[in-house]
Write a protein that holds these residues in place. Structure first.
Motif, PDB file in Angstrom:
ATOM      1  N   PRO A  65       0.825  -1.213   0.000  1.00 48.56           N
ATOM      2  CA  PRO A  65       0.000   0.000   0.000  1.00 48.56           C
ATOM      3  C   PRO A  65       0.855   1.257   0.000  1.00 48.56           C
ATOM      4  O   PRO A  65       1.997   1.240   0.467  1.00 48.56           O
ATOM      5  CB  PRO A  65      -0.799  -0.117   1.307  1.00 48.56           C
TER       6      PRO A  65
ATOM      7  N   LYS B 288      -0.864   3.301   4.876  1.00 47.85           N
ATOM      8  CA  LYS B 288      -0.409   2.364   5.910  1.00 47.85           C
ATOM      9  C   LYS B 288      -0.959   2.690   7.305  1.00 47.85           C
ATOM     10  O   LYS B 288      -1.406   1.784   7.998  1.00 47.85           O
ATOM     11  CB  LYS B 288       1.110   2.284   5.937  1.00 47.85           C
TER      12      LYS B 288
ATOM     13  N   TRP C 227      -4.553   1.482   7.514  1.00 48.50           N
ATOM     14  CA  TRP C 227      -4.639   0.022   7.627  1.00 48.50           C
ATOM     15  C   TRP C 227      -4.252  -0.445   9.031  1.00 48.50           C
ATOM     16  O   TRP C 227      -4.823  -1.397   9.549  1.00 48.50           O
ATOM     17  CB  TRP C 227      -3.750  -0.655   6.580  1.00 48.50           C
TER      18      TRP C 227
END
Length: 80
Positions: free
Chosen positions: A6, A11, A14
């Motif tokens: 990603p 990040k 997530w």
């Protein structure tokens, strides 16, 4: 950079999603264990227990607890 990595700005999002989801998982697994050990009756099925614990109220409690837990762990990560 592989196609599955990603972007750097995604990040942290997530990370929040994964950590909050893990706390929600722990919350529901704790509820499920309590459903079977605390008031286990004969003939109580897994489906009945899930129906009993998966409610809007429990989900909201789990979500709020997940975010509170995330904030606390992030604070401790940065302090230590």
């Amino acid at each position: 950079m592989s196609p599955f990595t990603p972007p750097p700005r995604v990040k942290p999002i997530w990370r929040v999603v994964v950590e909050v989801a893990f706390i929600i998982f722990l919350f529901y697994s704790n509820l499920l264990m309590g459903e079977f050990t605390g008031v286990s009756g004969r003939g109580k099925t897994f489906a009945f227990a899930l129906h009993d614990i998966v409610t809007t109220t429990n989900f909201l409690i789990a979500l709020v607890s997940g975010f509170i837990g995330y904030v606390i762990f992030e604070f401790l990560r940065r302090k230590l």
